[in-house]
Design a protein around this motif. Sequence first.
Motif, mmCIF file in Angstrom:
data_model
loop_
_atom_site.group_PDB
_atom_site.id
_atom_site.type_symbol
_atom_site.label_atom_id
_atom_site.label_comp_id
_atom_site.label_asym_id
_atom_site.label_seq_id
_atom_site.Cartn_x
_atom_site.Cartn_y
_atom_site.Cartn_z
ATOM 1 N N VAL A 109 0.850 -1.186 0.000
ATOM 2 C CA VAL A 109 0.000 0.000 0.000
ATOM 3 C C VAL A 109 0.885 1.235 0.000
ATOM 4 C CG1 VAL A 109 -1.859 1.253 1.146
ATOM 5 C CG2 VAL A 109 -1.749 -1.249 1.330
ATOM 6 N N ILE A 110 0.765 2.054 -1.035
ATOM 7 C CA ILE A 110 1.538 3.294 -1.134
ATOM 8 C C ILE A 110 0.699 4.429 -0.564
ATOM 9 C CG2 ILE A 110 2.621 4.937 -2.714
ATOM 10 C CD1 ILE A 110 3.148 2.566 -4.591
ATOM 11 N N ALA A 111 1.224 5.063 0.483
ATOM 12 C CA ALA A 111 0.506 6.152 1.148
ATOM 13 C C ALA A 111 1.489 7.273 1.455
ATOM 14 C CB ALA A 111 -0.153 5.642 2.428
ATOM 15 N N THR A 112 2.209 7.692 0.427
ATOM 16 C CA THR A 112 3.321 8.633 0.601
ATOM 17 C C THR A 112 2.890 10.092 0.650
ATOM 18 O OG1 THR A 112 3.680 8.338 -1.784
ATOM 19 C CG2 THR A 112 5.151 7.167 -0.297
ATOM 20 N N GLY A 113 1.606 10.375 0.424
ATOM 21 C CA GLY A 113 1.101 11.728 0.598
ATOM 22 C C GLY A 113 1.571 12.702 -0.460
ATOM 23 N N ALA A 114 1.697 13.954 -0.053
ATOM 24 C CA ALA A 114 2.068 15.029 -0.975
ATOM 25 C C ALA A 114 3.132 15.906 -0.329
ATOM 26 C CB ALA A 114 0.843 15.870 -1.338
ATOM 27 N N ALA A 115 3.888 16.575 -1.179
ATOM 28 C CA ALA A 115 4.938 17.495 -0.732
ATOM 29 C C ALA A 115 4.530 18.922 -1.083
ATOM 30 C CB ALA A 115 6.271 17.155 -1.388
ATOM 31 N N ALA A 116 5.006 19.870 -0.312
ATOM 32 C CA ALA A 116 4.687 21.267 -0.565
ATOM 33 C C ALA A 116 5.260 21.714 -1.903
ATOM 34 C CB ALA A 116 5.242 22.139 0.553
ATOM 35 N N ARG A 117 4.456 22.420 -2.664
ATOM 36 C CA ARG A 117 4.945 23.017 -3.905
ATOM 37 C C ARG A 117 5.879 24.178 -3.550
ATOM 38 N NH1 ARG A 117 2.789 22.666 -8.909
ATOM 39 N NH2 ARG A 117 0.823 21.826 -8.070
ATOM 40 N N GLN A 118 7.047 24.182 -4.139
ATOM 41 C CA GLN A 118 8.043 25.194 -3.814
ATOM 42 C C GLN A 118 7.749 26.511 -4.537
ATOM 43 O OE1 GLN A 118 10.818 24.239 -1.516
ATOM 44 N NE2 GLN A 118 9.097 22.803 -1.297
ATOM 45 N N LEU A 119 8.166 27.597 -3.927
ATOM 46 C CA LEU A 119 7.994 28.916 -4.524
ATOM 47 C C LEU A 119 9.164 29.183 -5.460
ATOM 48 C CD1 LEU A 119 6.166 31.455 -4.402
ATOM 49 C CD2 LEU A 119 7.746 32.363 -2.675
ATOM 50 N N GLY A 263 -0.579 12.080 -9.821
ATOM 51 C CA GLY A 263 -0.878 11.243 -8.665
ATOM 52 C C GLY A 263 -0.842 9.791 -9.107
ATOM 53 N N VAL A 264 -0.802 8.882 -8.155
ATOM 54 C CA VAL A 264 -0.873 7.454 -8.486
ATOM 55 C C VAL A 264 -2.306 7.144 -8.895
ATOM 56 C CG1 VAL A 264 -0.576 5.100 -7.645
ATOM 57 C CG2 VAL A 264 0.956 6.899 -6.832
ATOM 58 N N LEU A 265 -2.494 6.582 -10.078
ATOM 59 C CA LEU A 265 -3.830 6.281 -10.583
ATOM 60 C C LEU A 265 -4.358 5.001 -9.939
ATOM 61 C CD1 LEU A 265 -3.314 7.051 -14.380
ATOM 62 C CD2 LEU A 265 -4.125 8.588 -12.569
ATOM 63 N N VAL A 266 -5.554 5.099 -9.331
ATOM 64 C CA VAL A 266 -6.148 3.945 -8.668
ATOM 65 C C VAL A 266 -7.589 3.772 -9.119
ATOM 66 C CG1 VAL A 266 -4.681 4.144 -6.620
ATOM 67 C CG2 VAL A 266 -6.889 5.327 -6.666
ATOM 68 N N ASP A 267 -8.128 2.574 -8.867
ATOM 69 C CA ASP A 267 -9.530 2.320 -9.184
ATOM 70 C C ASP A 267 -10.385 2.513 -7.924
ATOM 71 O OD1 ASP A 267 -9.268 0.046 -7.618
ATOM 72 O OD2 ASP A 267 -9.538 -1.387 -9.259
ATOM 73 N N GLU A 268 -11.624 2.033 -7.983
ATOM 74 C CA GLU A 268 -12.572 2.262 -6.894
ATOM 75 C C GLU A 268 -12.129 1.667 -5.576
ATOM 76 O OE1 GLU A 268 -13.235 1.205 -9.875
ATOM 77 O OE2 GLU A 268 -14.759 2.527 -10.760
ATOM 78 N N GLN A 269 -11.298 0.624 -5.609
ATOM 79 C CA GLN A 269 -10.848 -0.019 -4.369
ATOM 80 C C GLN A 269 -9.369 0.231 -4.086
ATOM 81 O OE1 GLN A 269 -12.905 -4.053 -5.123
ATOM 82 N NE2 GLN A 269 -13.137 -3.726 -2.920
ATOM 83 N N GLY A 270 -8.817 1.258 -4.738
ATOM 84 C CA GLY A 270 -7.442 1.631 -4.441
ATOM 85 C C GLY A 270 -6.385 0.832 -5.162
ATOM 86 N N ASP A 282 -3.511 11.366 -0.224
ATOM 87 C CA ASP A 282 -3.189 12.522 -1.054
ATOM 88 C C ASP A 282 -2.362 12.184 -2.283
ATOM 89 O OD1 ASP A 282 -4.396 13.792 1.050
ATOM 90 O OD2 ASP A 282 -2.747 15.134 1.514
ATOM 91 N N VAL A 283 -1.675 11.047 -2.271
ATOM 92 C CA VAL A 283 -0.819 10.678 -3.407
ATOM 93 C C VAL A 283 -1.630 10.173 -4.592
ATOM 94 C CG1 VAL A 283 -0.433 8.251 -2.784
ATOM 95 C CG2 VAL A 283 1.376 9.518 -3.968
ATOM 96 N N THR A 284 -2.908 9.869 -4.391
ATOM 97 C CA THR A 284 -3.688 9.199 -5.432
ATOM 98 C C THR A 284 -4.538 10.156 -6.246
ATOM 99 O OG1 THR A 284 -5.628 8.788 -4.019
ATOM 100 C CG2 THR A 284 -3.877 7.142 -3.987
ATOM 101 N N ARG A 285 -4.855 9.706 -7.454
ATOM 102 C CA ARG A 285 -5.968 10.259 -8.222
ATOM 103 C C ARG A 285 -6.979 9.135 -8.362
ATOM 104 N NH1 ARG A 285 -4.886 12.395 -13.680
ATOM 105 N NH2 ARG A 285 -7.061 13.025 -13.523
ATOM 106 N N ARG A 286 -8.180 9.396 -7.874
ATOM 107 C CA ARG A 286 -9.153 8.330 -7.687
ATOM 108 C C ARG A 286 -10.492 8.660 -8.341
ATOM 109 N NH1 ARG A 286 -11.938 8.710 -1.835
ATOM 110 N NH2 ARG A 286 -13.263 7.306 -3.027
ATOM 111 N N PRO A 287 -11.275 7.638 -8.689
ATOM 112 C CA PRO A 287 -12.642 7.882 -9.177
ATOM 113 C C PRO A 287 -13.574 8.160 -8.007
ATOM 114 C CG PRO A 287 -12.181 5.532 -9.174
ATOM 115 C CD PRO A 287 -10.922 6.218 -8.726
ATOM 116 N N LEU A 288 -14.673 8.853 -8.293
ATOM 117 C CA LEU A 288 -15.685 9.164 -7.291
ATOM 118 C C LEU A 288 -17.064 8.946 -7.888
ATOM 119 C CD1 LEU A 288 -14.293 12.559 -5.946
ATOM 120 C CD2 LEU A 288 -14.388 10.426 -4.645
ATOM 121 N N ASP A 289 -17.968 8.427 -7.087
ATOM 122 C CA ASP A 289 -19.368 8.371 -7.522
ATOM 123 C C ASP A 289 -19.879 9.798 -7.722
ATOM 124 O OD1 ASP A 289 -19.220 5.648 -7.208
ATOM 125 O OD2 ASP A 289 -20.215 5.614 -5.250
#
Length: 411
Positions: A109-119, A263-270, A282-289
């Motif tokens: 399970v990858i749950a590495t989150g997100a990093a701050a965008r630098q200025l 983001g890491v592309l995932v389906d309905e169940q991750g 936060d690391v994922t791009r996920r589908p939503l109902d």
Amino acid sequence: MTHPDVRRVVIVGAGHGGANVAALLRQHGYDGTITLVGDETVWPYQRPPLSKDYLKGAMSDDDLLIKPKDFYAEQRIDIRFGDGVQVVDTSARTVTLGGGEVIGYDALVIATGAAARQLPVDGADLEGVHYLRNHDDALRLGNATVPGARLVIVGGGYVGLEVAASARHLGAAAVVLEREDRALARVAGADLAGFLAGYHAERGTRICTSADVVRLDGDEAGKVTAVVLADGTRHECDAVLVGVGAIARTEIAEAAGIACDGGVLVDEQGLTSVAGVYAVGDVTRRPLDHFPGRHRLESIPSAVEQAKQVVGHILGEAARPHEVPWFWSDQYDLKIKIAGLVGFADRAVLRGDPASGKFAVFHLSGDAVVAVETVNSAPEFMVAKKLIASSAHVDAAQLADPSVSLRDLVS
């Protein structure tokens, strides 16, 4: 209960998503091995309070924890903190930690989150320039946010406004610089954004819009002293917080050949594009109902819901319906709750009087409610979640009329 093909689960990332996967696996009877790997040295903690109660000193480190420290030993969760994963080998089904240890998995399970965008301007590396993504960031920012300090916040999103409110509570001066023509331009409707801008201004925060930062100036010792805009305006300061968004931490996934796109592309169940590999948070791009496409949500409720979906799949359970996405923010005495996605609406309906400090903005696509933004209005928030989940069509005039019971709008 353990799925016969999944005896070893490795979780990369010990934030809300990763910690909840570990806890839920045990809660649902999984009796295989669980290894939770985090690159920070601290125990898994809540991140939303970093800009609010923790920054203000109203929460201790122990208050911040997602679970008590002894939870992990009691639940037989093997922890590796301060030694993050460097390599994922999906063929061998192993991960390699920074210290060289190799750990095998059946499910990853990858749950590495997100990093701050630098200025991306000159001077962004000066001392006194802060970002706010983790516990240590909050400690450094808290040390700089003292009575009489002048804090300039670059970015008028939710984190920027939350920190501004906390700074004023601590007796520091706060100036918010937003590049767009209003605060919260990318994440909130105009009604809510306008109300919050006025609320902050009444409490001493300056919000400057259409403010394009071109450089940061510092003194001979390398400490930031001013933020300079494209029109030449200088904002003198003692510290700067940069809050211009976050970028999914997909490096490990990309190097392992896992499909990523913002983001890491995932389906309905991750599930990712690679068998046996999941991703949450936060690391994922996920589908939503109810909302087409894939979405990257920076949301604790979304991370927890994904954790439930992943655990269910690991244990061989059927997929669950998606929860309506929701978010929250605390600023001063305001409890702000949002459900749905405002960007899918074509009109807004105001219910209640913003001057009272209690109101809701319903966002409709045609006659269907697709989002709501509420201020100190828990009942409207709860009803709107049901309306969104049921794809209900409503009469906008009734929705705007406080004399009409919201319960009558829910079929």
